[in-house]
Design a protein around this motif. Structure first.
Motif, PDB file in Angstrom:
ATOM      1  N   TRP A  58       2.447  10.668   2.841  1.00  0.00           N
ATOM      2  CA  TRP A  58       1.963   9.305   3.082  1.00  0.00           C
ATOM      3  C   TRP A  58       1.294   8.780   1.816  1.00  0.00           C
ATOM      4  N   ASP A  61      -3.234   4.932   0.168  1.00  0.00           N
ATOM      5  CA  ASP A  61      -3.956   3.837   0.837  1.00  0.00           C
ATOM      6  C   ASP A  61      -3.768   3.837   2.357  1.00  0.00           C
ATOM      7  N   GLN A  62      -2.911   4.738   2.844  1.00  0.00           N
ATOM      8  CA  GLN A  62      -2.739   4.862   4.301  1.00  0.00           C
ATOM      9  C   GLN A  62      -3.363   6.165   4.807  1.00  0.00           C
ATOM     10  N   MET A 100       4.684   2.962   9.704  1.00  0.00           N
ATOM     11  CA  MET A 100       4.226   2.356   8.439  1.00  0.00           C
ATOM     12  C   MET A 100       5.238   1.331   7.929  1.00  0.00           C
ATOM     13  N   HIS A 101       6.513   1.683   8.062  1.00  0.00           N
ATOM     14  CA  HIS A 101       7.578   0.856   7.496  1.00  0.00           C
ATOM     15  C   HIS A 101       7.977  -0.302   8.405  1.00  0.00           C
ATOM     16  N   LYS A 108       0.233  -0.240  13.718  1.00  0.00           N
ATOM     17  CA  LYS A 108      -0.286   0.664  12.673  1.00  0.00           C
ATOM     18  C   LYS A 108      -1.719   1.080  13.014  1.00  0.00           C
ATOM     19  N   LEU A 112      -1.543   5.107  13.705  1.00  0.00           N
ATOM     20  CA  LEU A 112      -1.612   5.923  12.481  1.00  0.00           C
ATOM     21  C   LEU A 112      -2.886   6.777  12.368  1.00  0.00           C
TER      22      LEU A 112
END
Ligand SMILES: Cc1cc2nc3c(=O)[nH]c(=O)nc-3n(C[C@H](O)[C@H](O)[C@H](O)COP(=O)(O)OP(=O)(O)OC[C@H]3O[C@@H](n4cnc5c(N)ncnc54)[C@H](O)[C@@H]3O)c2cc1C
Length: 398
Positions: A58, A61-62, A100-101, A108, A112
């Motif tokens: 990943w 920033d996520q 994410m995509h 999200k 996530l």
């Protein structure tokens, strides 16, 4: 294809951390092929999460590690060499990148953080009775009814569904001329949900890994849909690419091969340690050469990938060769332990078994592991299908 000084320093850092943090009882279970419990996986997940190393693939920033492809490879290899459990790929490796995509901001935020922390675990609802290799022929229906979808059908071979909180599922939301059209990608709770029945399928090793999941008039809210309705095939393909690329695990195979050598060094054959037997040595050497070739192919792919060059169908090539060498190593382990590998006592693979083993410490697990690994050339897309992919993509055969 050579690690830089920075990469080598990273390797030392990873090795030291795993050595200091991986619980010894969990390591033993992994290396000896005993059953690793959900608690063991969760414990290791949380250790990596606290360190910030839980999501190598990943972006930083996520909440990911933000590592290069080479660093990810090193991490995977060190985990395997140390006997760390391989964490379930369904959340971190598959649905996480998909959300994410393709997911909305709300999706999200909802999913996530819990994938990262390990608060919620996932399973994959792709295959069905009659739809495995030909996945696009899937029949599970989701009908739009006001503020929800109504799901009916069944998913097969659903790994770890009995431990999962959530499922990501390919469903048919409409019937179109082309079977790839009209498929949608839904995510929803699976645990204790009305209309969902999870039935165990016991694999050849005697353990529960896979399930059949039945859906009868299961209501899920419309915001379970990821991406556009009817465009789930695009997402399915995106995810399958992640599934195939993530299956490295060379370090774990090196550990397994090392274990074969140890067993063969202590077991006798014709008055000498089995490892001295010319035929057995030849087989071990052949497996080692094949494993090195998998490793070199992975490094070659990484080098190309890092240089933004096309890698073609190399993930299919690696999937085939890796699963074959994994099967060979498990066969060698059974041969090395010979009659000590004959007991087929599943209870001895579980926590709480305290009878002294006869022969090598892990003898009871060798045959079950050998049996389970027959599936390695089937799951993640069968090896025949991978050969078809190579034939089309790289050899231009149709
Ligand atoms: C242990 C295990 C865990 C699994 N976990 C999951 C999971 O969590 N979620 C999930 O969705 N699925 C899971 N699967 C399912 C897996 O993805 C399928 O088993 C696989 O895709 C093959 O499909 P199938 O079993 O329907 O076999 P089929 O597609 O019926 O294939 C039967 C045989 O025919 C061959 N074959 C089929 N089509 C072709 C062709 N075009 N050319 C040449 N040969 C062909 C295949 O290679 C195979 O040997 C799991 C499977 C196993 C064994």
């Amino acid at each position: 294809m050579q690690f830089s000084q920075e990469d080598l320093a990273f390797q030392r850092e990873v090795r030291a951390f795993i050595q200091a943090s991986l619980p010894d009882d969990v390591r033993k279970k992994v290396v000896h092929g005993n059953e690793v419990t959900k608690d063991d996986y969760t414990h290791w997940h949380k250790i990596l999460y606290r360190k910030g190393w839980i999501a190598p693939n990943w972006p930083a920033d996520q909440g990911g590690s933000g590592w290069s492809a080479i660093q990810r490879y090193i991490f995977d290899e060190e985990c395997g060499l140390a006997g760390a459990p391989r964490l379930s790929p369904f959340g971190l490796g598959m649905v996480g990148p998909v959300i994410m995509h393709f997911g909305s901001a709300a999706q999200k935020a909802r999913y996530l953080p819990n994938i990262l922390s390990g608060e919620e675990t996932w399973c994959q609802g792709y295959s069905e009775p009659g739809s495995g290799s030909d996945l696009a022929s899937l029949q599970t229906r989701a009908e739009r009814k006001g503020d929800h979808y109504l799901i009916n059908g069944s998913k097969l071979w659903t790994s770890l569904a009995h431990h999962a909180d959530l499922i990501f599922c390919l469903v048919r939301t409409s019937i179109e001329k082309k079977k790839q059209d009209g498929i949608s990608f839904l995510v929803f709770g699976i645990k204790d949900q009305p209309g969902i029945d999870i039935r165990p399928l016991i694999t050849l090793n005697g353990l529960r890994h896979v399930n059949q999941v039945f859906f009868t008039d299961v209501k899920v809210p419309l915001d379970s849909l990821i991406g556009e309705e009817g465009k789930g095939w695009t997402i399915a393909k995106y995810l399958l690419e992640h599934e195939r690329v993530s299956g490295g695990g060379v370090g774990a195979l090196k550990t397994a091969l090392q274990r074969v050598k140890e067993i063969a060094s202590s077991e006798m054959s014709d008055g000498q340690p089995l490892i001295e037997d010319t035929d057995f040595r030849r087989r071990v050497a052949q497996a080692e050469i094949e494993l090195m070739s998998v490793e070199q192919t992975m490094l070659r792919a990484l080098a190309l990938f890092s240089a933004d060059r096309q890698i073609g169908a190399v993930s299919s090539l690696i999937k085939i060769r890796r699963s074959e060498v994994e099967q060979t190593i498990s066969e060698l382990a059974v041969m090395a332990a010979h009659y000590y590998a004959m007991p087929y006592n599943v209870a001895s693979l579980r926590d709480g078994w305290n009878e002294e083993p006869i022969g090598p410490e892990d003898a009871n697990a060798l045959t079950p592991t050998y049996m389970f690994l027959r599936a390695a050339s089937i799951y993640s897309g069968s090896n025949e299908i991978q050969r078809n992919i190579i034939a089309k993509a790289d050899l231009r055969l149709s």
